[in-house]
Design a protein around this motif. Structure first.
Motif, short mmCIF file in Angstrom:
data_model
loop_
_atom_site.label_atom_id
_atom_site.label_comp_id
_atom_site.label_asym_id
_atom_site.label_seq_id
_atom_site.Cartn_x
_atom_site.Cartn_y
_atom_site.Cartn_z
N MET A 128 0.83 -1.20 0.00
CA MET A 128 0.00 0.00 0.00
C MET A 128 0.86 1.25 0.00
N SER A 162 2.38 1.75 -3.54
CA SER A 162 1.43 2.11 -4.58
C SER A 162 0.66 3.38 -4.21
N GLU A 163 1.21 4.16 -3.32
CA GLU A 163 0.68 5.49 -2.96
C GLU A 163 -0.68 5.42 -2.27
N GLU A 164 -1.11 4.21 -1.86
CA GLU A 164 -2.43 4.12 -1.24
C GLU A 164 -2.46 4.85 0.10
N GLU A 169 -0.59 7.44 0.99
CA GLU A 169 -0.65 8.88 0.72
C GLU A 169 -2.05 9.28 0.32
N ALA A 170 -2.68 8.43 -0.49
CA ALA A 170 -4.04 8.76 -0.94
C ALA A 170 -4.99 8.87 0.25
N LEU A 171 -4.84 7.97 1.21
CA LEU A 171 -5.68 8.06 2.41
C LEU A 171 -5.43 9.38 3.14
N GLU A 172 -4.16 9.71 3.31
CA GLU A 172 -3.83 10.96 4.00
C GLU A 172 -4.47 12.14 3.30
N VAL A 173 -4.38 12.15 1.97
CA VAL A 173 -4.89 13.28 1.22
C VAL A 173 -6.41 13.35 1.30
N MET A 174 -7.05 12.19 1.47
CA MET A 174 -8.50 12.21 1.67
C MET A 174 -8.86 12.54 3.12
N ALA A 175 -7.86 13.00 3.88
CA ALA A 175 -8.07 13.34 5.29
C ALA A 175 -8.55 12.14 6.09
N ILE A 176 -8.08 10.95 5.69
CA ILE A 176 -8.39 9.75 6.45
C ILE A 176 -7.09 9.32 7.11
N TYR A 214 -7.37 4.01 10.28
CA TYR A 214 -8.04 3.22 9.26
C TYR A 214 -7.36 1.87 9.03
#
Ligand SMILES: Nc1ncnc2c1ncn2[C@@H]1O[C@H](COP(=O)(O)OP(=O)(O)OP(=O)(O)O)[C@@H](O)[C@H]1O
Ligand SMILES: [Mg+2]
Lengths: 284, 212
Positions: free
Chosen positions: B76, B79-81, B83-90, B95
């Motif tokens: 994860m 594959s930037e997953e 970072e993607a969570l962080e950027v979605m403020a999650i 999580y």
């Protein structure tokens, strides 16, 4: 301040080093509300790295980044989350969660940040997927769809919360020309129609000129040109002309990540290029 | 939770049974020379509850689940997953990490209890069929030898191991750099570090519980 000229993103003198390599060497830029800023530049010149800093997942070596007039480089996580809820980001790789389905990926921000009912969420997800031409794919896993489709799911997810600001890292790479046009039209609809601000990294010149209200070009870790699409198109700068016309030879060095040669002195400068030139003469 | 716990159960059972059998046979062999075969159940019981149970089950869980968690989080990460969570403020911690922590903290002690039972069953099999014990005699002897502290100390160990294993695995996964190779390294290091940390901690806890 006039809302039209209010900067939504303001980057000042951004510097980022990885070890001894300087990837970003003093970039300043402003994105005004309602604008679509297209960022161009050769592969590896630091476009994704620049976006990563702006969205706050990387911290700069030096410089300041303001989003909605708030300095994010020194912000604590809770306040950063408040800012992040207001923008969407499409990663170059899509960055979908592999363990969730397409529909769940798009629903994730809605689950986390709204108190919509399950039906409302389902409806919103269907509508967002429809907008990127992917209705009916809700129940597939990211591994089961193509790269271009993952990109579009990433875009649908970035738009799930109807952000006022969108960052897109190569939204149309890997898409066929028709899908590219669909995605560009969607971007235009959201920016011109709904007043969203967009920062789009792209290599696709057709798409760039279609959506941009302003363009900047990066190279050697700095901004080498910026202006309106017309100014860029007619720019006398040979580097810009080489890039937008996609010419293999010109002032732009093949190796765009600067300092590579300085830091790998044992690598002889560009032997492959001269080899290619030599070879070309022998072609019929 | 299902992965860490339920699917590991057959393997835990088989291991624990073999260990119970082995322990009983070795104990019988040594104790016979002293004419003290009557103590075989004691030895099986105490060794299992205090040491072998928690340690062996932890070894299995490190190999199965610690490595899987490190590989999953590492993938994860690359594959930037994350970072993607962080950027979605999650928050990736609440999580991704918290559920894995909870699963491990519940499941490792649970598996250890299961392993203890089955190990004792293995000891019983040897005593019943190869030595002159009847079932009741074995059970009585075993229960008499162990007190609740033997069980609890093993459970405390197993909870501590769970915490160590999952911390190391999550840490290894979240700090992956550099693609598939990095994921491989993180997976290996989660197993190696997990084993070392677990064994050292076991020695320390045994010293604290039974020698201090
Ligand atoms: N985490 C990192 N550690 C070290 N170097 C990095 C890291 N991330 C990026 N770089 C370096 O920064 C440079 C720019 O990378 P970046 O991904 O930003 O390029 P890009 O402009 O987005 O290229 P592309 O158009 O191919 O996506 C590259 O030379 C890369 O090697
Ligand atoms: Mg990039």
């Amino acid at each position: 301040m006039n809302p039209e000229t209010e900067p939504v993103v303001e980057v000042t003198d951004l510097v980022r080093k990885f070890g001894s390599r300087t990837v970003i060497n003093g970039i300043s830029l402003k994105v005004l509300r309602g604008e679509t800023l297209v960022i161009m530049g050769g592969s590896g010149c630091g476009k994704s790295t620049l976006l990563r800093h702006i969205i706050g997942v990387m911290k700069p070596t030096a410089g300041s980044i303001k989003i909605f007039d708030d300095e994010i480089t020194t912000m604590n996580d809770r306040r950063l989350d408040d800012v992040r809820r207001r923008f969407g980001m499409l990663f170059q790789s899509g960055a979908l969660l592999a363990s969730l389905t397409v529909g769940e990926n798009v629903a994730l921000p809605l689950w986390q940040h709204t108190d919509m009912s399950a039906e409302e969420i389902q409806e919103t997800v269907a509508q967002k997927l429809q907008a990127v031409g992917l209705n009916g794919f809700e129940n597939l896993k990211p591994a089961e769809i193509s790269g271009g489709m993952r990109k579009r799911v990433g875009l649908a997810r970035a738009l799930a919360l109807d952000p006022e600001l969108l960052f897109s890292d190569e939204p149309t790479s890997g898409l066929d020309p028709i899908m590219t046009a669909v995605v560009d039209k969607l971007t235009l609809k959201l920016t011109h129609g709904a007043g969203m601000t967009a920062v789009v990294v792209t290599h696709d010149m057709t798409s760039a000129f279609r959506i941009a209200t302003r363009m900047i070009m990066l190279g050697r870790g700095i901004v080498i040109a910026q202006g309106s699409p017309d100014e860029i198109r007619t720019s006398p700068d040979p580097e810009v002309q080489q890039f937008i016309n996609g010419e293999p030879d010109g002032p732009m060095p093949l190796n765009l990540s600067q300092d590579d040669h300085e830091h790998h002195p044992h690598v002889k400068a560009r032997p492959l290029v001269s080899a290619r030139h030599r070879f070309r003469h022998k072609l019929p | 939770m299902v992965f860490i716990g339920v699917r590991a159960a057959p393997m835990v059972a088989l291991t624990a049974f073999s260990v119970g059998v082995t322990l009983a046979m070795q104990a019988a062999h040594s104790l016979k020379q002293l004419g003290a075969e009557i103590y075989v159940p004691d030895l099986v019981m105490i060794t299992l509850l205090r040491e072998m149970g928690p340690v062996l089950i932890a070894v299995i869980v490190i190999g199965r689940s610690g490595s899987a968690v490190a590989a999953e989080l590492g993938t994860m990460k690359v594959s930037e997953e994350i970072e993607a969570l962080e950027v979605m403020a999650i928050n990736p911690i609440s999580y991704l990490i918290v559920p894995r922590f909870l699963a491990m903290l519940v499941m490792l002690p649970a598996l250890t209890i299961l392993g203890n039972y089955i190990g004792v069953l293995g000891g019983w099999a040897v005593c019943r069929f190869a030595l002159d014990f009847n079932t009741a005699g074995y059970v009585l002897r075993a229960l008499e030898s162990a007190d609740t502290w033997d069980l609890y100390s093993g459970m405390i160990k197993s909870a501590v191991f769970a915490w160590i294993i999952i911390t190391i695995a999550c840490n290894a996964g979240l700090h992956v750099e550099g693609g598939a190779e990095g994921v491989g390294q993180a997976t290996t290091s989660s197993v190696v570090q997990g084993l070392l940390a677990m064994l050292v901690t076991n020695a320390i806890l045994t010293a604290v519980f039974f020698f201090a």
